[in-house]
Design a protein around this motif. Structure first.
Motif, mmCIF file in Angstrom:
data_model
loop_
_atom_site.group_PDB
_atom_site.id
_atom_site.type_symbol
_atom_site.label_atom_id
_atom_site.label_comp_id
_atom_site.label_asym_id
_atom_site.label_seq_id
_atom_site.Cartn_x
_atom_site.Cartn_y
_atom_site.Cartn_z
ATOM 1 N N THR B 57 59.776 84.293 35.557
ATOM 2 C CA THR B 57 59.442 83.089 36.452
ATOM 3 C C THR B 57 58.480 82.232 36.169
ATOM 4 O OG1 THR B 57 60.078 84.812 38.386
ATOM 5 C CG2 THR B 57 59.176 82.592 39.124
ATOM 6 N N GLN B 58 57.454 83.020 35.389
ATOM 7 C CA GLN B 58 56.318 82.162 34.893
ATOM 8 C C GLN B 58 56.801 81.257 33.774
ATOM 9 O OE1 GLN B 58 53.636 82.616 36.468
ATOM 10 N NE2 GLN B 58 52.917 80.808 35.342
ATOM 11 N N LEU B 59 57.527 81.824 32.790
ATOM 12 C CA LEU B 59 58.287 81.208 31.706
ATOM 13 C C LEU B 59 59.054 79.933 32.269
ATOM 14 C CD1 LEU B 59 58.234 81.849 28.664
ATOM 15 C CD2 LEU B 59 60.531 82.732 28.861
ATOM 16 N N LEU B 60 59.910 80.382 33.453
ATOM 17 C CA LEU B 60 60.819 79.372 33.677
ATOM 18 C C LEU B 60 59.718 77.898 34.359
ATOM 19 C CD1 LEU B 60 63.746 78.815 34.299
ATOM 20 C CD2 LEU B 60 63.364 79.388 36.612
ATOM 21 N N LYS B 61 58.887 78.495 35.040
ATOM 22 C CA LYS B 61 57.953 77.440 35.558
ATOM 23 C C LYS B 61 57.441 76.580 34.595
ATOM 24 C CE LYS B 61 55.948 79.350 39.778
ATOM 25 N NZ LYS B 61 54.789 80.293 40.387
ATOM 26 N N THR B 62 56.697 77.176 33.294
ATOM 27 C CA THR B 62 56.278 76.472 32.318
ATOM 28 C C THR B 62 57.310 75.574 31.873
ATOM 29 O OG1 THR B 62 55.260 78.361 31.696
ATOM 30 C CG2 THR B 62 55.254 76.646 30.055
ATOM 31 N N SER B 63 58.574 75.761 31.709
ATOM 32 C CA SER B 63 59.847 75.084 30.983
ATOM 33 C C SER B 63 59.783 73.859 32.219
ATOM 34 C CB SER B 63 60.999 75.857 30.987
ATOM 35 O OG SER B 63 60.584 76.954 30.015
ATOM 36 N N TRP B 64 60.016 74.185 33.431
ATOM 37 C CA TRP B 64 60.184 73.090 34.221
ATOM 38 C C TRP B 64 59.024 72.068 34.131
ATOM 39 C CZ3 TRP B 64 63.695 71.216 37.347
ATOM 40 C CH2 TRP B 64 64.872 71.954 37.881
ATOM 41 N N LEU B 65 57.856 72.568 34.053
ATOM 42 C CA LEU B 65 56.875 71.598 34.189
ATOM 43 C C LEU B 65 56.718 70.738 33.006
ATOM 44 C CD1 LEU B 65 54.116 71.271 35.737
ATOM 45 C CD2 LEU B 65 53.051 72.270 33.817
ATOM 46 N N LEU B 66 56.944 71.493 31.585
ATOM 47 C CA LEU B 66 57.104 70.619 30.306
ATOM 48 C C LEU B 66 58.133 69.619 30.473
ATOM 49 C CD1 LEU B 66 56.713 73.252 27.475
ATOM 50 C CD2 LEU B 66 55.497 71.218 28.057
ATOM 51 N N VAL B 67 59.161 69.948 31.130
ATOM 52 C CA VAL B 67 60.336 69.049 30.757
ATOM 53 C C VAL B 67 60.213 67.735 31.959
ATOM 54 C CG1 VAL B 67 62.838 68.577 31.518
ATOM 55 C CG2 VAL B 67 62.216 70.767 30.251
ATOM 56 N N PHE B 68 59.544 68.396 32.984
ATOM 57 C CA PHE B 68 59.173 67.488 34.031
ATOM 58 C C PHE B 68 58.067 66.383 33.801
ATOM 59 C CE2 PHE B 68 57.049 65.691 38.082
ATOM 60 C CZ PHE B 68 57.922 65.334 38.577
ATOM 61 N N LEU B 203 62.313 70.102 23.399
ATOM 62 C CA LEU B 203 63.113 70.872 23.683
ATOM 63 C C LEU B 203 63.608 71.882 22.617
ATOM 64 C CD1 LEU B 203 65.914 68.390 25.401
ATOM 65 C CD2 LEU B 203 64.522 70.351 26.551
ATOM 66 N N VAL B 204 63.314 71.484 21.325
ATOM 67 C CA VAL B 204 63.694 72.495 20.240
ATOM 68 C C VAL B 204 62.674 73.654 20.096
ATOM 69 C CG1 VAL B 204 63.597 72.444 17.695
ATOM 70 C CG2 VAL B 204 64.956 70.911 18.834
ATOM 71 N N VAL B 205 61.302 72.993 20.099
ATOM 72 C CA VAL B 205 60.304 74.168 20.166
ATOM 73 C C VAL B 205 60.485 75.049 21.564
ATOM 74 C CG1 VAL B 205 58.026 74.467 19.982
ATOM 75 C CG2 VAL B 205 58.839 72.632 18.716
ATOM 76 N N GLN B 206 60.649 74.431 22.404
ATOM 77 C CA GLN B 206 60.329 75.363 23.677
ATOM 78 C C GLN B 206 61.762 76.333 23.620
ATOM 79 O OE1 GLN B 206 57.924 75.572 25.480
ATOM 80 N NE2 GLN B 206 58.695 76.654 27.308
ATOM 81 N N THR B 207 62.853 75.909 23.347
ATOM 82 C CA THR B 207 63.959 76.678 23.145
ATOM 83 C C THR B 207 63.801 78.049 22.155
ATOM 84 O OG1 THR B 207 65.435 74.539 23.233
ATOM 85 C CG2 THR B 207 66.426 76.807 22.496
ATOM 86 N N CYS B 208 63.232 77.577 21.106
ATOM 87 C CA CYS B 208 62.669 78.386 20.053
ATOM 88 C C CYS B 208 61.751 79.584 20.778
ATOM 89 C CB CYS B 208 62.140 77.719 18.823
ATOM 90 S SG CYS B 208 61.173 79.158 17.771
ATOM 91 N N MET B 209 60.657 79.232 21.416
ATOM 92 C CA MET B 209 59.685 80.028 21.999
ATOM 93 C C MET B 209 60.349 80.826 23.127
ATOM 94 S SD MET B 209 57.290 79.236 20.095
ATOM 95 C CE MET B 209 56.087 80.192 20.656
ATOM 96 N N VAL B 210 60.979 80.455 23.987
ATOM 97 C CA VAL B 210 61.602 80.968 25.127
ATOM 98 C C VAL B 210 62.713 82.055 24.616
ATOM 99 C CG1 VAL B 210 63.462 80.736 27.155
ATOM 100 C CG2 VAL B 210 61.564 79.044 26.854
#
Lengths: 211, 332
Positions: B57-68, B203-210
């Motif tokens: 959930t934490q990871l998803l929140k981060t991704s939401w925040l970044l994309v937003f 997107l690329v870097v976040q995909t890699c990290m996730v």
């Protein structure tokens, strides 16, 4: 009359400005470790290392508690210029105490009066700012107040890092995250004498450093 | 997919992209929600399951925040975008320096870093002075800062203190400022679309990290040992390779919004992911050195606010490497 209203507005604006500034610079993080923020009558007592301590602990309190929690400030320093005087009285609504003891007056008088009205206090029992890592010995005021108002909660607090924001002799602050940790409320134990209590209170503040 | 994307106009492209990304995030949220419905007879297993879901959930929140945030940045236009990134640098540096204590003698240098160097760097990006902005920090600032510190007359741990400050500036200001600087790369036939590059990189870097996080978590459950246990409990080479593959493939898929052909996009994404994931590991080592699990430090640390650096450190390393690789390869 008009001038009065304008000045009140300026005071409100300045208080929001200072709150915003202190948030940007320090994050002004409150950590309610030993007790929740509650609208009880309390005496918050903390270590004192910087002028910003007063604003820090004030900013760390929730808005509802802020307006009836009043900090205690030294009269000789904070009334020296008209601006300082206005800032502390109109914006922060502090309670002034005299540091130069005159035999005729009790320095705690203004504090006792404020507490009888139900206000909470922010107290720096070291009396002055310290520059060492550990707080200096506490002064007796805290003990005497606690004896007068036994039902009031005494909440120790540790203000962390503020001295790094603006060390002695510097004028421009730098942003460093700071926090205020609030500890478990304490009381004067039955029959406890002043030095023992002050030592215990000081250790309670110091213990919060490592929480 | 990339041909279809390429034929849309920029507004449609970005719209489609955000629909895809927000859709994926929603699917992720739904999966987590469904998995949280599962019940366990064994309470210990149940607790483990909950912990894992919390992390996800934490990871998803981060991704939401970044994309937003990047969506906002895309909508907001040049100046507000710069301000947004400058604020990011400011808060990241504040966090970094909080946990890397400096001495009184560094005060003036700190004032310079926050109130002169940071605005100057972003001003140079904003005014498009590429030649100066690439050398401003590593040449001028790094030579000038120790001078400010030395004038404070405090020799104690001098090298160490300067190293801290310079590292903070390098990652939080220099690295971060290369994200908006992607707008300065002038590709032929790629006008007014540079904002896509920012999104592409994120997107690329976040995909890699996730991906790396998820795979290493799975591998740890299977009993795989971490590669550098003194620094990271979760860094496993196989998970890293999976992350690299996922990030690079994501880059190739997204080549439609970039000036690159899929092969180039793959290679550049690979470079960015390598820099990002290794940079993240380096920042972990710095955290370990300070004895903290996160820049935010959860319950034990003194600084409650923040945790920003944990999320953007990979990007801060990836951005300059990506920027200069693209600039060198395409001779811009």
């Amino acid at each position: 009359m008009m001038k009065r209203v304008v000045l009140d507005w300026v005071a409100v604006l300045v208080s929001y400005f200072l709150l915003g500034l202190i948030r940007i610079l320090t994050g002004s993080q409150a950590r309610w470790w030993g007790c929740p923020p509650k609208a009880l009558q309390r005496i918050y007592f903390a270590n004192h290392q910087s002028h910003a301590d007063l604003v820090m602990i004030w900013a760390a309190l929730p808005k509802e508690l802020r307006h009836n929690t009043r900090a205690v400030a030294a009269r000789d320093y904070w009334t020296r210029t008209p601006f300082k005087h206005w800032l502390t009285s109109a914006v922060f609504n502090v309670i002034y105490v005299s540091r130069d003891r005159q035999a005729s007056e009790d320095p705690l008088e203004p504090l006792i009066e404020a507490m009888s009205h139900g206000d909470s206090l922010i107290l720096f029992p070291e009396g002055t700012r310290g520059f060492a890592d550990e707080p200096q010995a506490f002064k007796a005021g805290l003990y005497n107040l606690a004896l007068k108002f036994p039902e009031v909660e005494l909440v120790p607090a540790w203000i962390n890092n503020v001295q790094r924001v603006m060390p002695k002799g510097e004028v421009v602050p730098v942003p460093v995250l700071c926090s205020v940790t609030f500890g478990v409320p304490m009381q004067v134990l039955p029959g406890e004498d002043c030095p023992t209590f002050l030592q215990r209170a000081r250790l309670a503040v110091l213990a919060l450093r490592d929480v | 997919m990339h041909r279809a994307l390429r034929n849309l106009n920029p507004t449609e492209q970005i719209g489609a992209l955000f629909i895809i990304v927000f859709g994926l995030l929603m699917v992720g949220g739904l999966v987590i929600f469904l998995r949280s419905m599962r019940e366990f007879d064994d309470p210990q297993q149940g607790a483990q399951h909950r912990d894992e879901l919390d992390r996800l959930t934490q990871l998803l929140k981060t991704s939401w925040l970044l994309v937003f945030v990047f969506w906002l940045a895309w909508l907001a236009g040049d100046i507000s975008r710069l301000v947004l990134f400058a604020l990011g640098s400011f808060f990241a540096l504040r966090e970094f320096l909080t946990l890397s204590p400096t001495r009184h003698g560094d005060h003036r240098s700190l004032v310079l870093a926050f109130f002169v160097i940071l605005p100057c760097q972003y001003w140079l990006v904003g005014t498009g002075q590429v030649a100066l902005f690439t050398v401003f920090i590593p040449v001028y600032v790094f030579l000038a800062l120790p001078v400010t510190s030395v004038l404070a007359n405090d020799p104690k741990q001098f090298l160490e203190r300067n190293a801290k400050l310079q590292w903070g500036i390098m990652v939080c200001i220099y690295g971060m400022s290369h994200v908006p600087a992607l707008l300065l790369l002038k590709f032929p036939h790629y006008n007014h679309k540079n904002a896509f590059l920012v999104l592409f990189l994120v997107l690329v870097v976040q995909t890699c990290m996730v991906t790396q996080h998820l795979v290493s978590h799975r591998l740890m459950q299977l009993g795989k040992r971490p590669a550098v246990p003194a620094i990271s409990q979760s860094f496993i080479w196989r998970a890293w390779r999976a992350g690299m593959a996922a990030g690079s493939l994501m880059g190739a898929l997204l080549s439609g919004i970039t000036p690159f052909v899929p092969g180039q996009a793959f290679a550049l994404s690979f470079i960015a992911c390598a820099a990002g994931s290794m940079g993240h590991l380096v920042m972990k080592a710095l955290k370990r050195d300070r004895g903290i699990p996160m820049w935010r430090g959860q319950r034990t640390a003194v600084t409650g606010a923040g945790g920003m650096l944990d999320h953007i450190d990979a990007l801060c390393f990836a951005a300059p490497v990506f920027f200069y690789s693209a600039r060198w390869y395409f001779k811009l």
